[in-house]
Enzyme design. Structure first.
Site, PDB file in Angstrom:
ATOM      1  N   CYS A  39       0.855  -1.196   0.000  1.00 41.69           N
ATOM      2  CA  CYS A  39       0.000   0.000   0.000  1.00 41.69           C
ATOM      3  C   CYS A  39       0.885   1.238   0.000  1.00 41.69           C
ATOM      4  O   CYS A  39       0.612   2.230  -0.676  1.00 41.69           O
ATOM      5  CB  CYS A  39      -0.887   0.021   1.238  1.00 41.69           C
ATOM      6  N   CYS A 184     -28.473  -7.658  12.675  1.00 36.13           N
ATOM      7  CA  CYS A 184     -29.769  -7.043  12.980  1.00 36.13           C
ATOM      8  C   CYS A 184     -30.877  -7.709  12.161  1.00 36.13           C
ATOM      9  O   CYS A 184     -31.962  -7.968  12.659  1.00 36.13           O
ATOM     10  CB  CYS A 184     -29.745  -5.545  12.670  1.00 36.13           C
TER      11      CYS A 184
END
Lengths: 223, 119
Positions: A39, A184
């Site tokens: 990176c 959820c």
């Protein structure tokens, strides 16, 4: 959030998510893939990633769709490093994401102004207000109407996604916002969308718009 | 290799009580849980943590033990949370090295060292 959980988040020497951050910071400088690039080869020091995490999800002109931070990391892996994609919620992916997000800690969440992103936010808002599952609840029912009340001993939060990726005490590990959203959905007995589905990205985009201006606190600790 | 996060002050005054913190990345799998396929997940625990203090050897001294003094030890069992965190105190008397080690199942034996300087 309990004061003890807040204390765990605030203290970097106690926050278990810092173990993932350390992993991510090591990966930042590690050459990967056929291109043998890290990176850092393109982006330089990780500190230059300051404020990057505050703008995701955002529209990518090359992908022609709205993507979140982990998809951007995977995109870099494929196009720049010529390495294979990491699967959703892979330890290395979470580590890198946590390390990048940590650089933006304390900065306000600021989704960019893009027409395509606005469409995603609008769709996300519709999903947020849509009742789903056998329990027949929408995100709004709990996280706006009933926020602050109790659900089985826990305070129902307002559902502002300000600390992702989070170390969740229940998971005993770091996880992404999509993992949380899917959790959820299972809880209201709806069929969760698959990881990386457009619906989840749109929900993430709406949550970022809803939490715009709030300070990013990644890596968070949640019960 | 498990990742660790150890916090020790770099320097301390003589006779100061310092706090030492040690966090280690480990799943602490109990051996009682099942995977989504119904298979029993094999037990994988840290069994023991020790922290030793090895004083810095003075040039004219010949009585120094290399193993050091045990300053803190803990035995771990199932039902201790993943990524265990420990904090304990030490009265700093001389400069030296703190040697942290975690031992456990599947041949886990990890040692980390941190030096401590008494100003």
């Amino acid at each position: 959030m309990q004061p003890s959980t807040q204390a765990l988040q605030k203290d970097d020497t106690q926050n278990p998510a810092m173990l993932w951050v350390k992993d991510g910071e090591a990966l930042w400088n590690k050459p990967e893939g056929a291109a043998a690039k890290s990176c850092a080869s393109c982006h330089g020091e990780i500190s230059r990633m300051k404020s990057v995490a505050t703008r995701y999800p955002a529209y990518s002109s090359t992908q022609r769709k709205v993507i979140n931070l982990s998809q951007q990391v995977n995109l870099c892996r494929v196009t720049q490093q010529q390495a294979s994609q990491w699967p959703a919620d892979h330890e290395s992916l979470l580590g890198l994401e946590a390390a990048i997000a940590k650089e933006s800690r304390g900065l306000p969440i600021s989704p960019p102004t893009q027409r395509q992103l606005a469409d995603a936010q609008k769709h996300g808002e519709a999903l947020f207000n849509q009742r789903v599952g056998q329990v027949d609840l929408s995100c709004r029912d709990c996280h706006e109407t009933l926020a602050g009340k109790k659900l089985g001993g826990n305070v129902i939060p307002q559902g502002h996604a300000t600390g992702y990726p989070i170390y969740r005490l229940e998971w005993q590990s770091v996880g992404s916002l999509q993992r949380r959203l899917r959790g959820c959905m299972t809880a209201v007995r709806a069929e969760p969308y698959t990881h990386g589905a457009k619906e989840l990205i749109d929900l993430e985009a709406y949550l970022a718009k809803r939490a715009a201006g709030m300070k990013l606190e990644s890596p968070g600790v949640r019960p | 290799m498990a990742r660790t996060l150890i916090t020790v002050p770099r320097t301390a005054k003589r006779d100061e009580i310092i706090e030492i913190r040690a966090l280690v990345q480990h799943s602490m799998e109990t051996g009682y849980r099942r995977s989504s396929d119904g298979d029993l997940l094999p037990r994988d625990l840290i069994r023991r943590f020790t922290c030793r203090f090895v004083p810095r050897v003075a040039a004219n001294s010949n009585a120094a033990s290399t193993a050091g003094d045990l300053i803190f030890a803990a035995t771990f069992h199932a039902a201790i949370a993943a990524n265990p965190y420990l904090s304990f105190n030490l009265r700093a008397t001389t400069s030296g090295t703190l040697v942290f080690s975690w031992e456990g199942d599947n041949g886990l034996a990890q040692t980390e060292t941190v030096s401590l300087l008494i100003a």
